[in-house]
Write a protein that holds these residues in place. Structure first.
Motif, PDB file in Angstrom:
ATOM      1  N   GLU A   1       6.476 -13.043   4.406  1.00 57.69           N
ATOM      2  CA  GLU A   1       6.600 -12.951   2.949  1.00 57.69           C
ATOM      3  C   GLU A   1       6.360 -11.522   2.457  1.00 57.69           C
ATOM      4  O   GLU A   1       7.025 -11.049   1.527  1.00 57.69           O
ATOM      5  CB  GLU A   1       5.626 -13.920   2.286  1.00 57.69           C
ATOM      6  CG  GLU A   1       6.004 -15.391   2.483  1.00 57.69           C
ATOM      7  CD  GLU A   1       4.951 -16.349   1.965  1.00 57.69           C
ATOM      8  OE1 GLU A   1       3.835 -15.869   1.633  1.00 57.69           O
ATOM      9  OE2 GLU A   1       5.232 -17.561   1.887  1.00 57.69           O
ATOM     10  N   LYS A   2       5.398 -10.822   3.094  1.00 60.04           N
ATOM     11  CA  LYS A   2       5.173  -9.419   2.737  1.00 60.04           C
ATOM     12  C   LYS A   2       6.410  -8.576   3.052  1.00 60.04           C
ATOM     13  O   LYS A   2       6.793  -7.701   2.264  1.00 60.04           O
ATOM     14  CB  LYS A   2       3.962  -8.877   3.494  1.00 60.04           C
ATOM     15  CG  LYS A   2       2.615  -9.346   2.963  1.00 60.04           C
ATOM     16  CD  LYS A   2       1.486  -8.669   3.729  1.00 60.04           C
ATOM     17  CE  LYS A   2       0.128  -9.037   3.141  1.00 60.04           C
ATOM     18  NZ  LYS A   2      -0.979  -8.361   3.875  1.00 60.04           N
ATOM     19  N   GLN A   3       7.011  -8.829   4.214  1.00 58.48           N
ATOM     20  CA  GLN A   3       8.216  -8.090   4.573  1.00 58.48           C
ATOM     21  C   GLN A   3       9.318  -8.334   3.555  1.00 58.48           C
ATOM     22  O   GLN A   3      10.008  -7.403   3.123  1.00 58.48           O
ATOM     23  CB  GLN A   3       8.680  -8.500   5.969  1.00 58.48           C
ATOM     24  CG  GLN A   3       9.938  -7.785   6.445  1.00 58.48           C
ATOM     25  CD  GLN A   3       9.694  -6.321   6.720  1.00 58.48           C
ATOM     26  OE1 GLN A   3       8.923  -5.953   7.579  1.00 58.48           O
ATOM     27  NE2 GLN A   3      10.373  -5.460   5.961  1.00 58.48           N
ATOM     28  N   ALA A   4       9.492  -9.580   3.148  1.00 58.98           N
ATOM     29  CA  ALA A   4      10.530  -9.908   2.171  1.00 58.98           C
ATOM     30  C   ALA A   4      10.267  -9.229   0.827  1.00 58.98           C
ATOM     31  O   ALA A   4      11.193  -8.719   0.184  1.00 58.98           O
ATOM     32  CB  ALA A   4      10.620 -11.423   1.995  1.00 58.98           C
ATOM     33  N   SER A   5       9.008  -9.196   0.403  1.00 57.58           N
ATOM     34  CA  SER A   5       8.695  -8.552  -0.876  1.00 57.58           C
ATOM     35  C   SER A   5       8.946  -7.053  -0.812  1.00 57.58           C
ATOM     36  O   SER A   5       9.442  -6.451  -1.771  1.00 57.58           O
ATOM     37  CB  SER A   5       7.241  -8.838  -1.276  1.00 57.58           C
ATOM     38  OG  SER A   5       6.329  -8.239  -0.363  1.00 57.58           O
ATOM     39  N   MET A   6       8.622  -6.422   0.346  1.00 57.12           N
ATOM     40  CA  MET A   6       8.884  -4.992   0.492  1.00 57.12           C
ATOM     41  C   MET A   6      10.382  -4.717   0.536  1.00 57.12           C
ATOM     42  O   MET A   6      10.852  -3.703   0.006  1.00 57.12           O
ATOM     43  CB  MET A   6       8.208  -4.463   1.753  1.00 57.12           C
ATOM     44  CG  MET A   6       6.691  -4.377   1.664  1.00 57.12           C
ATOM     45  SD  MET A   6       6.129  -3.336   0.286  1.00 57.12           S
ATOM     46  CE  MET A   6       6.878  -1.758   0.691  1.00 57.12           C
ATOM     47  N   ASN A   7      11.144  -5.607   1.162  1.00 54.28           N
ATOM     48  CA  ASN A   7      12.600  -5.442   1.177  1.00 54.28           C
ATOM     49  C   ASN A   7      13.159  -5.412  -0.239  1.00 54.28           C
ATOM     50  O   ASN A   7      14.059  -4.615  -0.551  1.00 54.28           O
ATOM     51  CB  ASN A   7      13.253  -6.577   1.967  1.00 54.28           C
ATOM     52  CG  ASN A   7      13.057  -6.439   3.463  1.00 54.28           C
ATOM     53  OD1 ASN A   7      12.566  -5.422   3.948  1.00 54.28           O
ATOM     54  ND2 ASN A   7      13.430  -7.475   4.197  1.00 54.28           N
TER      55      ASN A   7
ATOM     56  N   TYR B   1       0.979  -1.945   4.198  1.00 49.32           N
ATOM     57  CA  TYR B   1       0.764  -3.075   3.293  1.00 49.32           C
ATOM     58  C   TYR B   1       0.526  -4.364   4.074  1.00 49.32           C
ATOM     59  O   TYR B   1      -0.333  -5.187   3.725  1.00 49.32           O
ATOM     60  CB  TYR B   1       1.975  -3.211   2.372  1.00 49.32           C
ATOM     61  CG  TYR B   1       1.966  -4.404   1.460  1.00 49.32           C
ATOM     62  CD1 TYR B   1       0.920  -4.641   0.580  1.00 49.32           C
ATOM     63  CD2 TYR B   1       3.029  -5.314   1.478  1.00 49.32           C
ATOM     64  CE1 TYR B   1       0.918  -5.744  -0.272  1.00 49.32           C
ATOM     65  CE2 TYR B   1       3.041  -6.418   0.635  1.00 49.32           C
ATOM     66  CZ  TYR B   1       1.984  -6.619  -0.230  1.00 49.32           C
ATOM     67  OH  TYR B   1       1.990  -7.719  -1.064  1.00 49.32           O
ATOM     68  N   SER B   2       1.254  -4.541   5.167  1.00 45.56           N
ATOM     69  CA  SER B   2       1.093  -5.743   5.983  1.00 45.56           C
ATOM     70  C   SER B   2      -0.300  -5.841   6.583  1.00 45.56           C
ATOM     71  O   SER B   2      -0.829  -6.946   6.759  1.00 45.56           O
ATOM     72  CB  SER B   2       2.141  -5.762   7.102  1.00 45.56           C
ATOM     73  OG  SER B   2       3.449  -5.855   6.583  1.00 45.56           O
ATOM     74  N   GLU B   3      -0.915  -4.696   6.886  1.00 47.98           N
ATOM     75  CA  GLU B   3      -2.228  -4.717   7.539  1.00 47.98           C
ATOM     76  C   GLU B   3      -3.391  -4.635   6.554  1.00 47.98           C
ATOM     77  O   GLU B   3      -4.491  -5.090   6.859  1.00 47.98           O
ATOM     78  CB  GLU B   3      -2.329  -3.545   8.544  1.00 47.98           C
ATOM     79  CG  GLU B   3      -1.252  -3.517   9.613  1.00 47.98           C
ATOM     80  CD  GLU B   3      -1.216  -4.762  10.467  1.00 47.98           C
ATOM     81  OE1 GLU B   3      -2.198  -5.540  10.446  1.00 47.98           O
ATOM     82  OE2 GLU B   3      -0.209  -4.984  11.161  1.00 47.98           O
ATOM     83  N   THR B   4      -3.178  -4.057   5.385  1.00 45.12           N
ATOM     84  CA  THR B   4      -4.302  -3.770   4.485  1.00 45.12           C
ATOM     85  C   THR B   4      -4.205  -4.448   3.121  1.00 45.12           C
ATOM     86  O   THR B   4      -5.196  -4.443   2.370  1.00 45.12           O
ATOM     87  CB  THR B   4      -4.400  -2.256   4.244  1.00 45.12           C
ATOM     88  OG1 THR B   4      -3.252  -1.816   3.505  1.00 45.12           O
ATOM     89  CG2 THR B   4      -4.472  -1.488   5.564  1.00 45.12           C
ATOM     90  N   ASP B   5      -3.039  -4.970   2.764  1.00 43.07           N
ATOM     91  CA  ASP B   5      -2.767  -5.484   1.417  1.00 43.07           C
ATOM     92  C   ASP B   5      -2.754  -4.380   0.368  1.00 43.07           C
ATOM     93  O   ASP B   5      -2.718  -4.664  -0.838  1.00 43.07           O
ATOM     94  CB  ASP B   5      -3.793  -6.551   1.000  1.00 43.07           C
ATOM     95  CG  ASP B   5      -3.637  -7.834   1.804  1.00 43.07           C
ATOM     96  OD1 ASP B   5      -2.493  -8.166   2.169  1.00 43.07           O
ATOM     97  OD2 ASP B   5      -4.654  -8.493   2.074  1.00 43.07           O
TER      98      ASP B   5
END
Length: 532
Positions: free
Chosen positions: A108-114, A322-326
């Motif tokens: 979900e984080k990857q999708a939001s960054m995309n 972002y994926s590792e730290t929010d």
């Protein structure tokens, strides 16, 4: 005298014979002669056998339903064979490493960054007017944009750095030029005598007030003796660092252990970037020489980038951070203004570049689809360099078909390898490649040819961190760079020419004469590549 009651073999496990009944035992003060004191083990054995049979059947039925779901047929078959023939080992292995996807919150984080990346580059166009490359290349750039969110950007400059000592020097110099921030990300990071100048450059940058953020892969770096010393040095010099994809179940941080972040990149001030195959570690990887050979030395390639494409490399670091730290990094100029976006920067050259991210955070196999598309588009010449060439069915078909339709195809691989199973699995494909007309060049020992790049015809190059194997297609987070332009392709051809001068060609006659045991090792290792 009691008779034995043999149990059937279930799931590859046989239980020893047991007596029908427990014999009478005469103990003072204890009467075991009555019905309560006699245990009918024949009935217990039959009950146990029935339970084991039911569990075994349920496991097999569940495996037939679960394993093939969204999985390549060859991979599904390999998993099912393992579970059916060695149930205990197969089930445990599947539970540990059976899912090729990252946890849902990471996807979900990857999708939001995309979505953020697409918004930032909403005005970029993948179609370039008056370009010298074939029209089919536009379809590849559109595919890359669709899958990885990164558009094709013009106005870039790129320089190839093929020598190890020069690579470390360039990394130290680029970090030394940082004025605002430096982003550093490596699959393997080690503080040792060879990499000390790069660590010194980071320390000096921190003293100047530069924000230095660093990511290192947990398992990738943890398996080297210098791991604790490396973390201590990062703390000492004041770098902000985080582990990528940590396997720390007691801290609530866990995913499939062999899903790794394999990327290698450095970004300085959003103005320059370095990408490629180099891990930040001594060239020997701390390996000792064997009694019959010299110490292995890794041979890599780095590329120094300037221009709008640097923003795409930086976006990849921001995504991983972002994926590792929010924490979503927001780099602003000292006056509080947002730095110019990729489309607002002054051109640094005439190259068209596109970052192609891939990995288990994406829905598709981005890098594999790009490789196949480029290989099928090749018209005259195709050169592939990969330390681990273990193709799936689609890639093997693409490469052999290119050779059979008249394209001059060559594959550069190492004469020696550092991973036994992968090296032998790779060798199992040589005969099919040679029979199709592919030229195989063996880079000499003691060097491990670790560079990963591909060139097509005269204008198209791809370089980065991805091997051409199933692991890089499905399990590792990778970064590849597509470059369109004759000037850069010529630089890559110079590197390939240097490989060819040092290498020897493997012939079909020589390969056909290898011994039975080597052939068997290759074929057995090939089977393991499908269990992904």
């Amino acid at each position: 005298m009691t008779t034995g009651l043999p149990l059937p073999v279930l799931g590859g496990i046989s239980l020893p014979d047991v007596p029908d009944v427990l014999p009478d035992v005469d103990l003072p003060g204890l009467d075991l002669s009555g019905p309560v004191g006699r245990i009918d083990l024949s009935e217990l054995s039959l009950t146990l056998a029935a339970v084991v049979a039911v569990v075994d059947l349920v496991l097999r039925v569940v495996a037939l339903v679960v394993v093939p779901r969204d999985r390549r047929p060859s991979s599904a078959m390999a998993w099912l064979l393992l579970i059916f023939f060695v149930p205990s080992l197969g089930v445990i292995a599947f539970l540990l490493i059976g899912s090729p996807k990252l946890p849902r919150h990471r996807r979900e984080k990857q999708a939001s960054m995309n979505r953020l990346i697409e918004e930032a580059a909403r005005d970029a166009e993948d179609v370039v007017v008056d370009h010298p490359w074939p029209a089919w290349v536009e379809g590849v750039t559109r595919l890359n944009h669709l899958l990885g969110a990164m558009p094709l950007l013009t106005g870039n400059a790129a320089r190839v750095v093929p020598d190890y000592d020069d690579q470390l020097r360039v990394l130290a110099e680029e970090i030394g030029r940082a004025q605002r921030y430096a982003h550093v990300e490596f699959y393997i990071l080690s503080f040792d005598e060879a990499t000390a100048p790069v660590f010194a450059a980071m320390e000096d940058a921190v003293r100047r007030g530069v924000r230095v953020r660093l990511l290192l892969d947990h398992i990738g770096s943890w398996r080297y003796p210098s791991y604790k010393k490396t973390k201590a040095e990062l703390d000492r010099i004041g770098v902000q660092w985080e582990l990528m994809l940590p396997v720390q179940p007691l801290k609530g941080r866990y995913q499939r252990p062999d899903l790794r972040n394999h990327r290698k990149l450095v970004v300085v001030d959003g103005e320059r970037a370095v990408i490629g195959s180099l891990n930040l570690i001594d060239r020997t990887y701390g390996k000792r020489a064997s009694p019959r050979s010299r110490r292995m030395l890794w041979q890599d390639v780095l590329v120094v980038l300037e221009g709008p494409v640097v923003a795409e490399v930086d976006a990849l670091f921001v995504t991983d951070w972002y994926s590792e730290t929010d924490e979503l990094i927001d780099e602003r100029d000292p006056d509080g203004e947002t730095p110019p976006g990729p489309l607002d920067r002054e051109p640094a050259g005439d190259l068209h570049c596109q970052v192609v991210p891939s990995g288990p955070g994406f829905e598709g196999q981005n890098n594999l689809k790009m490789f196949n598309s480029l290989i099928y588009g090749a018209q005259r010449r195709l050169s592939i360099t990969s330390p681990y060439f273990v193709p799936d069915e689609s890639l093997l078909t693409a490469v052999t078909t290119a050779a059979e339709r008249g394209v001059q195809v060559e594959l550069f691989v190492g004469e020696v390898g550092d991973q036994f199973l992968v090296f032998h699995a790779q060798r199992s494909y040589y005969e099919a490649l040679l029979r199709a007309g592919v030229k195989i060049w063996l880079y000499p020992a003691p060097y491990v040819l670790h560079a990963k790049h591909l060139t097509v015809d005269e204008e198209i190059s791809v370089v980065g961190s991805s091997n051409l194997d199933i692991r890089s297609f499905e399990l590792d987070l990778e970064l590849m760079l597509l470059v369109l332009g004759r000037g850069f392709a010529d630089q890559m051809r110079d590197v390939e020419d240097a490989y060819r001068r040092r290498s020897r060609e493997l012939t079909l006659e020589e390969w056909s004469e290898r011994g039975f045991w080597r052939r068997l090792a290759d074929d057995l290792a090939r089977l393991t590549s499908a269990v992904q």
